[in-house]
Design a protein around this motif. Structure first.
Motif, short mmCIF file in Angstrom:
data_model
loop_
_atom_site.label_atom_id
_atom_site.label_comp_id
_atom_site.label_asym_id
_atom_site.label_seq_id
_atom_site.Cartn_x
_atom_site.Cartn_y
_atom_site.Cartn_z
N VAL A 110 -4.27 7.30 4.89
CA VAL A 110 -2.93 6.67 6.18
C VAL A 110 -3.21 7.29 7.12
N TYR A 111 -3.33 8.12 7.62
CA TYR A 111 -4.08 8.79 8.78
C TYR A 111 -4.56 7.35 9.14
N LEU A 112 -6.46 6.72 8.65
CA LEU A 112 -6.63 5.78 9.56
C LEU A 112 -5.18 4.40 9.52
N GLY A 113 -4.58 4.01 8.62
CA GLY A 113 -3.93 3.19 8.51
C GLY A 113 -3.08 2.81 9.62
N ASP A 114 -2.27 4.00 9.98
CA ASP A 114 -1.42 4.83 10.84
C ASP A 114 -2.12 4.89 12.06
N ILE B 167 -13.24 2.76 3.01
CA ILE B 167 -12.55 3.85 1.90
C ILE B 167 -10.89 2.97 0.91
N GLY B 168 -10.83 1.96 1.81
CA GLY B 168 -9.94 1.57 0.96
C GLY B 168 -10.68 0.42 -0.25
N TRP B 169 -11.52 0.01 -0.02
CA TRP B 169 -12.50 -0.38 -1.16
C TRP B 169 -12.48 0.45 -2.06
N SER B 170 -13.02 1.71 -1.81
CA SER B 170 -14.28 2.85 -2.35
C SER B 170 -12.80 3.56 -3.49
N LEU B 171 -11.27 3.14 -2.82
CA LEU B 171 -10.68 4.40 -3.37
C LEU B 171 -9.24 3.20 -4.42
N SER B 172 -9.87 1.75 -4.54
CA SER B 172 -9.92 1.32 -5.74
C SER B 172 -10.57 1.42 -7.72
N GLY B 173 -12.41 1.38 -6.88
CA GLY B 173 -12.71 2.20 -7.30
C GLY B 173 -12.27 3.44 -7.69
N ILE B 174 -12.65 4.15 -7.34
CA ILE B 174 -11.49 5.88 -7.24
C ILE B 174 -10.40 5.93 -8.74
N ILE B 175 -9.53 5.13 -8.14
CA ILE B 175 -8.34 5.23 -8.68
C ILE B 175 -8.56 4.46 -10.49
N ILE C 12 -8.46 15.55 -4.87
CA ILE C 12 -9.27 15.32 -3.93
C ILE C 12 -9.09 13.41 -3.69
N LEU C 13 -8.24 13.21 -4.97
CA LEU C 13 -8.16 11.58 -4.86
C LEU C 13 -6.94 12.20 -3.53
N THR C 14 -6.03 13.08 -3.44
CA THR C 14 -5.28 12.81 -3.04
C THR C 14 -5.48 13.44 -1.30
N GLY C 15 -5.83 14.00 -1.38
CA GLY C 15 -7.07 13.64 0.35
C GLY C 15 -7.33 12.99 1.15
N ILE C 16 -8.21 12.28 -0.06
CA ILE C 16 -8.45 10.34 -0.26
C ILE C 16 -8.16 9.85 0.86
N VAL C 17 -6.32 9.89 0.46
CA VAL C 17 -5.52 9.37 -0.01
C VAL C 17 -4.74 9.43 1.60
N PHE C 18 -4.52 11.14 1.54
CA PHE C 18 -3.96 11.59 3.14
C PHE C 18 -4.74 10.60 4.22
N PHE C 19 -6.43 10.86 3.83
CA PHE C 19 -7.30 10.70 5.14
C PHE C 19 -7.19 8.66 5.58
N VAL D 190 0.50 -1.40 -0.24
CA VAL D 190 0.06 0.09 -0.08
C VAL D 190 1.06 1.01 -0.21
N HIS D 191 1.73 1.29 0.62
CA HIS D 191 2.82 2.28 0.50
C HIS D 191 3.18 2.60 -1.22
N PHE D 192 3.85 1.68 -1.17
CA PHE D 192 3.53 1.72 -2.95
C PHE D 192 2.65 2.12 -4.14
N VAL D 193 1.43 2.12 -3.28
CA VAL D 193 0.39 2.44 -4.13
C VAL D 193 0.41 3.84 -4.09
N ILE D 194 0.25 4.34 -2.12
CA ILE D 194 0.25 5.75 -2.00
C ILE D 194 1.76 6.29 -2.76
N ALA D 195 3.02 6.15 -3.10
CA ALA D 195 3.98 7.20 -3.71
C ALA D 195 3.61 6.96 -4.83
#
Length: 166
Positions: free
Chosen positions: A140-144, A95-103, A131-138, A25-30
């Motif tokens: 990451v916050y949840l994962g942390d 959110i992870g499943w949602s991000l897969s669809g959004i990406i 917007i995608l960047t904002g969702i990704v940051f949120f 997932v860090h690979f995806v985030i980057a």
């Protein structure tokens, strides 16, 4: 009946040495964040070669997020999800499943843009990238929070749960 077919769980409550989800997932985030960075830089500098870099980052991120989700689901299923962690884990999963669809959708849109004219990028796509960047940051916050606050798959939490302390 099937217990002897499954590998034993280790001190992290996993059948393999350590969590794989965070690595993938860090690979995806980057890649997603770098794609957005390249889009903004390409838009501002009018350097369309950066759009190509962004496209390939989004393409690989689209494939990689599904690998991250597979390992995330496995590791979430094996996590000792005590009452306090469940809402955060559930939100992180949704959110992870949602991000897969959004990406995937943004990558598809990007493919159409690239096919029509690889030299330009509409402002609406950049807006969606923000917007995608904002969702990704949120996310990451949840994962942390799952790891650093609730300690999922840490040896201390696994041991405490096995001893009935949670």
């Amino acid at each position: 009946m099937f217990d002897n077919l499954l590998p034993p769980l280790n001190e992290h409550n996993l059948p393999y040495p350590d969590t794989i989800h965070p690595i993938v997932v860090h690979f995806v985030i980057a890649m997603v964040l770098f794609a957005f960075f390249c889009d903004v830089l390409g838009y501002c500098s009018r350097n369309s070669k950066l759009y190509e870099v962004s496209w390939w980052n989004m393409f690989v991120a689209t494939v990689s997020i599904f690998i991250a989700i597979i390992f995330g689901q496995i590791e979430a299923g094996l996590a000792i999800a005590y009452d306090a962690v469940e809402p955060v884990l559930n939100l992180h999963t949704i959110i992870g499943w949602s991000l897969s669809g959004i990406i995937a959708a943004l990558t598809g849109w990007r493919y159409v843009i690239r096919s029509k004219n690889p030299e330009t990028l509409p402002m609406s796509y950049l807006g969606m990238g923000a917007i995608l960047t904002g969702i990704v940051f949120f996310q990451v916050y949840l994962g942390d929070k799952l790891v650093w606050v609730y300690g999922l798959h840490t040896t201390e939490i696994v041991q405490a749960a096995k001893e009935g302390l949670l």
